[in-house]
Design a protein around this motif. Sequence first.
Motif, PDB file in Angstrom:
ATOM      1  N   ARG A   1      58.688 -33.619 -16.927  1.00 61.24           N
ATOM      2  CA  ARG A   1      57.167 -32.992 -16.740  1.00 61.24           C
ATOM      3  C   ARG A   1      57.145 -31.886 -15.634  1.00 61.24           C
ATOM      4  NH1 ARG A   1      54.720 -39.038 -15.499  1.00 61.24           N
ATOM      5  NH2 ARG A   1      55.140 -40.293 -17.506  1.00 61.24           N
ATOM      6  N   GLY A   2      56.164 -31.111 -16.025  1.00 58.84           N
ATOM      7  CA  GLY A   2      56.045 -30.122 -14.941  1.00 58.84           C
ATOM      8  C   GLY A   2      56.845 -28.577 -15.281  1.00 58.84           C
TER       9      GLY A   2
ATOM     10  N   ASP B   1      51.048 -30.978 -21.687  1.00 56.43           N
ATOM     11  CA  ASP B   1      51.573 -31.523 -20.147  1.00 56.43           C
ATOM     12  C   ASP B   1      50.470 -31.550 -19.353  1.00 56.43           C
ATOM     13  OD1 ASP B   1      54.257 -32.195 -19.030  1.00 56.43           O
ATOM     14  OD2 ASP B   1      53.915 -30.460 -17.922  1.00 56.43           O
ATOM     15  N   ALA B   2      49.955 -30.378 -19.125  1.00 57.38           N
ATOM     16  CA  ALA B   2      48.791 -30.083 -18.221  1.00 57.38           C
ATOM     17  C   ALA B   2      47.616 -30.957 -18.240  1.00 57.38           C
ATOM     18  CB  ALA B   2      48.371 -28.669 -18.096  1.00 57.38           C
ATOM     19  N   CYS B   3      47.440 -31.695 -19.257  1.00 58.47           N
ATOM     20  CA  CYS B   3      46.598 -32.871 -19.651  1.00 58.47           C
ATOM     21  C   CYS B   3      46.972 -34.170 -19.293  1.00 58.47           C
ATOM     22  CB  CYS B   3      45.885 -32.638 -20.885  1.00 58.47           C
ATOM     23  SG  CYS B   3      45.030 -31.167 -21.197  1.00 58.47           S
ATOM     24  N   GLY B   4      48.348 -34.241 -19.089  1.00 51.94           N
ATOM     25  CA  GLY B   4      49.084 -35.542 -18.892  1.00 51.94           C
ATOM     26  C   GLY B   4      49.318 -36.336 -19.971  1.00 51.94           C
ATOM     27  N   LEU B   5      49.353 -35.769 -21.157  1.00 49.31           N
ATOM     28  CA  LEU B   5      49.665 -36.658 -22.486  1.00 49.31           C
ATOM     29  C   LEU B   5      51.206 -36.424 -22.848  1.00 49.31           C
ATOM     30  CD1 LEU B   5      46.768 -34.914 -24.431  1.00 49.31           C
ATOM     31  CD2 LEU B   5      47.026 -37.351 -23.763  1.00 49.31           C
TER      32      LEU B   5
ATOM     33  N   ARG C   1      54.986 -37.160 -22.587  1.00 48.68           N
ATOM     34  CA  ARG C   1      56.075 -38.161 -22.046  1.00 48.68           C
ATOM     35  C   ARG C   1      57.514 -37.625 -22.460  1.00 48.68           C
ATOM     36  NH1 ARG C   1      52.088 -39.057 -20.159  1.00 48.68           N
ATOM     37  NH2 ARG C   1      51.285 -40.705 -19.403  1.00 48.68           N
TER      38      ARG C   1
ATOM     39  N   HIS D   1      51.758 -40.201 -24.846  1.00 53.68           N
ATOM     40  CA  HIS D   1      50.967 -41.586 -24.328  1.00 53.68           C
ATOM     41  C   HIS D   1      49.514 -41.099 -23.822  1.00 53.68           C
ATOM     42  CE1 HIS D   1      51.342 -45.641 -22.323  1.00 53.68           C
ATOM     43  NE2 HIS D   1      50.000 -45.236 -22.198  1.00 53.68           N
ATOM     44  N   HIS D   2      48.772 -41.963 -24.856  1.00 55.96           N
ATOM     45  CA  HIS D   2      47.275 -41.750 -24.871  1.00 55.96           C
ATOM     46  C   HIS D   2      46.691 -43.150 -24.957  1.00 55.96           C
ATOM     47  CE1 HIS D   2      43.185 -40.766 -26.823  1.00 55.96           C
ATOM     48  NE2 HIS D   2      43.111 -40.396 -25.685  1.00 55.96           N
TER      49      HIS D   2
ATOM     50  N   GLU E   1      53.429 -48.646 -18.276  1.00 52.93           N
ATOM     51  CA  GLU E   1      52.378 -47.997 -18.619  1.00 52.93           C
ATOM     52  C   GLU E   1      51.300 -48.775 -19.300  1.00 52.93           C
ATOM     53  OE1 GLU E   1      51.768 -43.546 -18.505  1.00 52.93           O
ATOM     54  OE2 GLU E   1      53.872 -43.664 -19.370  1.00 52.93           O
TER      55      GLU E   1
END
Length: 326
Positions: free
Chosen positions: A190-191, A233-237, A239, A257-258, A293
Amino acid sequence: MFRSEIINDPVQFDALAPHWWRLWEQSSSATPFQCPAWLVPWWHTFAPGELATVAVWRGDELVGLAPLYLEHGTASSKLLPVGIALSDYLDVPCLPGIEAEVAAAIAEKILSIGWSQWILSDLPEFSAGLMIAHPDLKVNRPSAHAACPVLTVTGDETLAGCVPARRRRQLRRARQAASRRGRMTLSPARGDPKTFLDQLIRLHDARWAENGGGVLADPAVEQFHRRSLPLLDACGLVRSWLLAIDGRTVGAYYGFHHRDRAYAYLGGFDPVYAEESPGAILIGHAIAEAIRENAREFDFLRGQETYKYAWGAVDRWTMRRVWTRR
Protein backbone atom coordinates in the motif's frame (compact mmCIF):
# COMPACT_ATOMS: atom_id res chain seq x y z
CA MET A 1 -39.80 12.86 -9.58
CA PHE A 2 -36.80 11.69 -11.62
CA ARG A 3 -34.81 13.51 -14.28
CA SER A 4 -32.62 11.51 -16.66
CA GLU A 5 -29.96 12.54 -19.17
CA ILE A 6 -27.62 11.01 -21.72
CA ILE A 7 -23.98 11.82 -21.07
CA ASN A 8 -21.87 11.55 -24.22
CA ASP A 9 -19.14 14.06 -23.34
CA PRO A 10 -16.05 12.65 -21.55
CA VAL A 11 -15.68 15.90 -19.60
CA GLN A 12 -19.21 15.53 -18.22
CA PHE A 13 -18.48 11.87 -17.53
CA ASP A 14 -15.48 12.89 -15.41
CA ALA A 15 -17.53 15.54 -13.63
CA LEU A 16 -19.95 12.87 -12.39
CA ALA A 17 -17.30 11.43 -10.06
CA PRO A 18 -18.32 13.15 -6.75
CA HIS A 19 -21.99 12.24 -7.26
CA TRP A 20 -21.02 8.80 -8.55
CA TRP A 21 -18.97 8.03 -5.41
CA ARG A 22 -21.93 8.90 -3.16
CA LEU A 23 -24.22 6.67 -5.22
CA TRP A 24 -21.70 3.80 -5.28
CA GLU A 25 -21.28 3.94 -1.49
CA GLN A 26 -25.04 3.42 -1.05
CA SER A 27 -25.68 0.91 -3.84
CA SER A 28 -26.40 -2.55 -2.44
CA SER A 29 -24.78 -4.34 -5.41
CA ALA A 30 -21.64 -2.19 -5.56
CA THR A 31 -18.23 -3.79 -6.07
CA PRO A 32 -14.89 -2.08 -6.82
CA PHE A 33 -15.62 -2.66 -10.52
CA GLN A 34 -18.48 -0.14 -10.51
CA CYS A 35 -16.69 2.74 -8.81
CA PRO A 36 -15.35 5.76 -10.76
CA ALA A 37 -11.75 4.90 -9.79
CA TRP A 38 -12.14 1.81 -12.00
CA LEU A 39 -14.52 2.83 -14.79
CA VAL A 40 -13.34 6.38 -15.52
CA PRO A 41 -9.74 5.21 -16.20
CA TRP A 42 -11.17 2.35 -18.27
CA TRP A 43 -12.96 4.83 -20.51
CA HIS A 44 -9.97 7.14 -20.85
CA THR A 45 -7.73 4.20 -21.76
CA PHE A 46 -9.92 2.30 -24.22
CA ALA A 47 -12.80 4.58 -25.35
CA PRO A 48 -13.95 1.94 -27.88
CA GLY A 49 -16.99 3.85 -29.08
CA GLU A 50 -19.26 6.77 -28.29
CA LEU A 51 -20.25 7.47 -24.69
CA ALA A 52 -23.96 6.96 -24.04
CA THR A 53 -24.17 6.90 -20.25
CA VAL A 54 -27.57 7.38 -18.60
CA ALA A 55 -27.65 9.37 -15.35
CA VAL A 56 -30.86 9.49 -13.30
CA TRP A 57 -31.31 12.35 -10.84
CA ARG A 58 -33.70 13.21 -8.05
CA GLY A 59 -33.17 16.91 -7.64
CA ASP A 60 -29.40 17.33 -7.34
CA GLU A 61 -28.89 13.75 -6.14
CA LEU A 62 -27.63 11.06 -8.52
CA VAL A 63 -29.88 8.06 -7.81
CA GLY A 64 -29.01 5.77 -10.72
CA LEU A 65 -26.29 5.36 -13.33
CA ALA A 66 -25.90 3.17 -16.39
CA PRO A 67 -22.32 3.65 -17.69
CA LEU A 68 -22.75 2.70 -21.35
CA TYR A 69 -21.25 3.35 -24.77
CA LEU A 70 -22.25 2.80 -28.37
CA GLU A 71 -20.14 0.49 -30.52
CA HIS A 72 -20.86 1.28 -34.16
CA GLY A 73 -20.65 -1.61 -36.61
CA THR A 74 -21.12 -1.76 -40.35
CA ALA A 75 -24.69 -3.01 -40.08
CA SER A 76 -25.80 -2.14 -36.53
CA SER A 77 -24.89 -0.35 -33.30
CA LYS A 78 -24.51 -2.15 -29.99
CA LEU A 79 -25.01 -0.59 -26.59
CA LEU A 80 -22.40 -2.02 -24.20
CA PRO A 81 -21.30 -1.40 -20.60
CA VAL A 82 -18.27 0.74 -19.84
CA GLY A 83 -15.71 -1.61 -18.27
CA ILE A 84 -16.56 -4.66 -20.35
CA ALA A 85 -13.94 -7.45 -20.56
CA LEU A 86 -11.69 -6.31 -17.68
CA SER A 87 -14.47 -6.01 -15.07
CA ASP A 88 -15.60 -9.19 -13.35
CA TYR A 89 -18.85 -7.60 -12.19
CA LEU A 90 -20.94 -4.95 -13.96
CA ASP A 91 -24.22 -3.42 -12.94
CA VAL A 92 -26.45 -0.35 -12.87
CA PRO A 93 -25.84 1.18 -9.42
CA CYS A 94 -28.86 2.86 -7.87
CA LEU A 95 -30.17 3.87 -4.49
CA PRO A 96 -31.75 1.04 -2.47
CA GLY A 97 -35.51 0.86 -2.55
CA ILE A 98 -36.03 2.58 -5.89
CA GLU A 99 -34.33 0.11 -8.22
CA ALA A 100 -37.47 -0.55 -10.28
CA GLU A 101 -38.16 3.15 -10.78
CA VAL A 102 -34.57 3.86 -11.77
CA ALA A 103 -34.54 0.89 -14.18
CA ALA A 104 -37.70 2.23 -15.82
CA ALA A 105 -36.20 5.72 -16.17
CA ILE A 106 -33.04 4.29 -17.74
CA ALA A 107 -35.05 2.19 -20.23
CA GLU A 108 -37.16 5.18 -21.24
CA LYS A 109 -34.14 7.43 -21.76
CA ILE A 110 -32.02 4.93 -23.64
CA LEU A 111 -34.71 4.63 -26.32
CA SER A 112 -33.99 8.23 -27.30
CA ILE A 113 -30.71 7.28 -28.98
CA GLY A 114 -30.00 4.98 -31.91
CA TRP A 115 -28.93 1.40 -31.26
CA SER A 116 -30.07 -2.03 -32.41
CA GLN A 117 -28.91 -4.28 -29.57
CA TRP A 118 -28.22 -3.59 -25.89
CA ILE A 119 -26.08 -6.12 -24.04
CA LEU A 120 -25.40 -6.24 -20.30
CA SER A 121 -23.12 -9.02 -19.08
CA ASP A 122 -21.37 -9.92 -15.81
CA LEU A 123 -24.49 -8.94 -13.87
CA PRO A 124 -24.77 -10.22 -10.27
CA GLU A 125 -27.76 -12.44 -9.55
CA PHE A 126 -29.79 -9.64 -7.94
CA SER A 127 -28.61 -6.87 -10.22
CA ALA A 128 -30.76 -3.81 -10.84
CA GLY A 129 -29.81 -4.24 -14.50
CA LEU A 130 -31.91 -7.42 -14.63
CA MET A 131 -35.00 -5.35 -13.77
CA ILE A 132 -34.83 -3.14 -16.88
CA ALA A 133 -37.98 -3.45 -18.97
CA HIS A 134 -40.07 -1.28 -21.31
CA PRO A 135 -43.00 -1.93 -23.70
CA ASP A 136 -40.80 -0.87 -26.63
CA LEU A 137 -38.00 -3.25 -25.67
CA LYS A 138 -37.86 -6.95 -26.42
CA VAL A 139 -35.70 -8.80 -23.89
CA ASN A 140 -34.39 -12.35 -23.75
CA ARG A 141 -34.45 -14.48 -20.63
CA PRO A 142 -31.39 -13.90 -18.42
CA SER A 143 -28.69 -16.45 -19.22
CA ALA A 144 -25.73 -17.62 -17.17
CA HIS A 145 -22.64 -15.74 -18.27
CA ALA A 146 -19.56 -16.54 -16.18
CA ALA A 147 -18.68 -18.51 -13.05
CA CYS A 148 -17.04 -16.63 -10.18
CA PRO A 149 -15.93 -19.20 -7.58
CA VAL A 150 -16.51 -17.87 -4.06
CA LEU A 151 -15.17 -19.14 -0.74
CA THR A 152 -17.25 -18.51 2.38
CA VAL A 153 -14.71 -17.54 5.03
CA THR A 154 -15.17 -18.52 8.65
CA GLY A 155 -12.96 -19.33 11.58
CA ASP A 156 -9.58 -17.79 12.23
CA GLU A 157 -6.24 -17.18 10.52
CA THR A 158 -5.38 -20.89 10.55
CA LEU A 159 -7.99 -21.25 7.74
CA ALA A 160 -9.27 -24.44 9.43
CA GLY A 161 -12.82 -23.16 9.38
CA CYS A 162 -13.09 -22.72 5.62
CA VAL A 163 -10.20 -24.21 3.61
CA PRO A 164 -10.05 -28.00 3.02
CA ALA A 165 -7.47 -29.88 5.08
CA ARG A 166 -5.59 -31.08 1.99
CA ARG A 167 -5.10 -27.51 0.78
CA ARG A 168 -3.93 -26.39 4.22
CA ARG A 169 -1.33 -29.17 4.23
CA GLN A 170 -0.14 -28.11 0.79
CA LEU A 171 0.11 -24.53 2.02
CA ARG A 172 2.22 -25.57 5.02
CA ARG A 173 4.56 -27.52 2.73
CA ALA A 174 4.88 -24.52 0.39
CA ARG A 175 5.81 -22.23 3.28
CA GLN A 176 8.35 -24.76 4.54
CA ALA A 177 9.87 -25.10 1.06
CA ALA A 178 10.11 -21.32 0.73
CA SER A 179 11.75 -21.03 4.15
CA ARG A 180 14.33 -23.66 3.18
CA ARG A 181 15.12 -21.64 0.07
CA GLY A 182 15.82 -18.54 2.13
CA ARG A 183 14.29 -15.94 4.44
CA MET A 184 10.65 -15.47 3.44
CA THR A 185 8.91 -12.10 3.88
CA LEU A 186 5.37 -10.97 3.03
CA SER A 187 4.87 -7.23 2.86
CA PRO A 188 1.87 -5.05 2.01
CA ALA A 189 2.36 -2.79 -1.01
CA ARG A 190 0.00 0.00 0.00
CA GLY A 191 1.03 3.58 -0.63
CA ASP A 192 3.43 2.77 -3.47
CA PRO A 193 1.26 1.60 -6.38
CA LYS A 194 3.89 2.27 -9.05
CA THR A 195 6.52 0.01 -7.49
CA PHE A 196 3.95 -2.69 -6.81
CA LEU A 197 2.64 -2.58 -10.38
CA ASP A 198 6.18 -2.75 -11.79
CA GLN A 199 6.75 -5.95 -9.82
CA LEU A 200 3.34 -7.39 -10.66
CA ILE A 201 3.85 -6.84 -14.39
CA ARG A 202 7.32 -8.37 -14.29
CA LEU A 203 6.13 -11.46 -12.43
CA HIS A 204 2.88 -11.85 -14.35
CA ASP A 205 4.76 -11.66 -17.65
CA ALA A 206 7.31 -14.22 -16.39
CA ARG A 207 4.52 -16.56 -15.28
CA TRP A 208 2.78 -16.48 -18.67
CA ALA A 209 5.80 -16.06 -20.97
CA GLU A 210 5.53 -19.59 -22.35
CA ASN A 211 1.77 -19.31 -22.93
CA GLY A 212 1.62 -16.30 -25.21
CA GLY A 213 1.78 -13.71 -22.44
CA GLY A 214 -0.75 -12.76 -19.80
CA VAL A 215 -3.33 -9.99 -19.77
CA LEU A 216 -0.76 -7.42 -18.64
CA ALA A 217 1.27 -7.99 -21.80
CA ASP A 218 -1.20 -5.70 -23.58
CA PRO A 219 0.18 -2.11 -23.35
CA ALA A 220 -3.34 -0.66 -23.12
CA VAL A 221 -4.22 -2.92 -20.19
CA GLU A 222 -1.00 -1.90 -18.45
CA GLN A 223 -1.82 1.76 -19.02
CA PHE A 224 -5.30 1.23 -17.59
CA HIS A 225 -3.92 -0.28 -14.39
CA ARG A 226 -1.35 2.50 -14.05
CA ARG A 227 -4.25 4.95 -14.12
CA SER A 228 -6.68 3.06 -11.91
CA LEU A 229 -4.50 1.45 -9.23
CA PRO A 230 -3.37 4.72 -7.57
CA LEU A 231 -6.99 5.91 -7.42
CA LEU A 232 -8.24 2.64 -5.96
CA ASP A 233 -5.37 2.55 -3.48
CA ALA A 234 -6.09 6.10 -2.33
CA CYS A 235 -9.69 5.03 -1.58
CA GLY A 236 -8.54 2.10 0.55
CA LEU A 237 -9.93 -0.58 -1.76
CA VAL A 238 -6.66 -2.27 -2.73
CA ARG A 239 -5.13 -5.25 -0.92
CA SER A 240 -1.76 -6.03 -2.45
CA TRP A 241 1.21 -8.02 -1.17
CA LEU A 242 4.68 -8.92 -2.34
CA LEU A 243 6.43 -12.16 -1.41
CA ALA A 244 10.22 -12.09 -1.19
CA ILE A 245 12.77 -14.86 -0.56
CA ASP A 246 16.16 -13.63 0.59
CA GLY A 247 15.24 -10.13 -0.57
CA ARG A 248 14.23 -11.20 -4.07
CA THR A 249 10.58 -10.52 -4.94
CA VAL A 250 9.16 -13.79 -6.28
CA GLY A 251 5.40 -13.27 -6.05
CA ALA A 252 2.78 -10.52 -6.23
CA TYR A 253 -0.91 -10.50 -5.31
CA TYR A 254 -3.40 -7.82 -6.37
CA GLY A 255 -6.84 -7.85 -4.79
CA PHE A 256 -9.55 -5.68 -3.28
CA HIS A 257 -11.59 -5.47 -0.10
CA HIS A 258 -14.99 -3.81 0.00
CA ARG A 259 -17.64 -4.15 2.70
CA ASP A 260 -17.61 -7.80 3.73
CA ARG A 261 -16.00 -9.28 0.64
CA ALA A 262 -12.41 -9.77 -0.51
CA TYR A 263 -11.59 -10.13 -4.21
CA ALA A 264 -8.58 -11.91 -5.70
CA TYR A 265 -8.00 -10.05 -8.97
CA LEU A 266 -4.53 -10.75 -10.35
CA GLY A 267 -1.21 -12.30 -9.44
CA GLY A 268 2.16 -13.34 -10.73
CA PHE A 269 5.21 -15.29 -9.62
CA ASP A 270 8.73 -16.13 -10.70
CA PRO A 271 8.71 -19.56 -12.44
CA VAL A 272 12.16 -20.25 -10.99
CA TYR A 273 10.41 -20.55 -7.62
CA ALA A 274 7.47 -22.64 -8.85
CA GLU A 275 8.26 -25.51 -6.46
CA GLU A 276 7.82 -23.12 -3.52
CA SER A 277 4.30 -22.22 -4.75
CA PRO A 278 4.49 -18.45 -4.19
CA GLY A 279 1.01 -18.02 -5.66
CA ALA A 280 -0.52 -20.37 -3.08
CA ILE A 281 1.38 -18.70 -0.23
CA LEU A 282 0.02 -15.31 -1.29
CA ILE A 283 -3.56 -16.54 -1.63
CA GLY A 284 -3.40 -18.23 1.76
CA HIS A 285 -2.13 -14.97 3.23
CA ALA A 286 -4.86 -12.98 1.47
CA ILE A 287 -7.59 -15.28 2.85
CA ALA A 288 -6.15 -14.97 6.37
CA GLU A 289 -6.07 -11.18 6.02
CA ALA A 290 -9.66 -11.21 4.77
CA ILE A 291 -10.68 -13.10 7.93
CA ARG A 292 -8.85 -10.52 10.07
CA GLU A 293 -10.85 -7.81 8.31
CA ASN A 294 -14.11 -9.63 9.01
CA ALA A 295 -14.81 -10.54 5.42
CA ARG A 296 -17.70 -12.93 4.87
CA GLU A 297 -16.57 -14.08 1.43
CA PHE A 298 -13.38 -14.45 -0.59
CA ASP A 299 -14.23 -14.06 -4.27
CA PHE A 300 -11.82 -15.63 -6.76
CA LEU A 301 -13.64 -13.78 -9.57
CA ARG A 302 -14.31 -14.92 -13.12
CA GLY A 303 -12.89 -18.20 -14.37
CA GLN A 304 -13.08 -21.87 -13.45
CA GLU A 305 -9.39 -22.57 -12.88
CA THR A 306 -8.85 -25.76 -10.89
CA TYR A 307 -6.81 -24.15 -8.12
CA LYS A 308 -9.81 -22.06 -6.98
CA TYR A 309 -11.83 -25.14 -6.10
CA ALA A 310 -8.89 -26.62 -4.20
CA TRP A 311 -9.34 -23.73 -1.74
CA GLY A 312 -12.99 -24.72 -1.27
CA ALA A 313 -14.61 -22.14 -3.55
CA VAL A 314 -18.05 -22.79 -5.06
CA ASP A 315 -19.34 -21.35 -8.33
CA ARG A 316 -21.55 -18.27 -8.30
CA TRP A 317 -22.76 -17.29 -11.75
CA THR A 318 -23.17 -13.85 -13.24
CA MET A 319 -25.95 -13.20 -15.73
CA ARG A 320 -26.23 -11.80 -19.25
CA ARG A 321 -29.22 -10.03 -20.76
CA VAL A 322 -29.87 -8.69 -24.25
CA TRP A 323 -32.48 -6.14 -25.31
CA THR A 324 -33.60 -5.25 -28.83
CA ARG A 325 -36.15 -2.73 -30.06
CA ARG A 326 -39.63 -4.03 -30.84
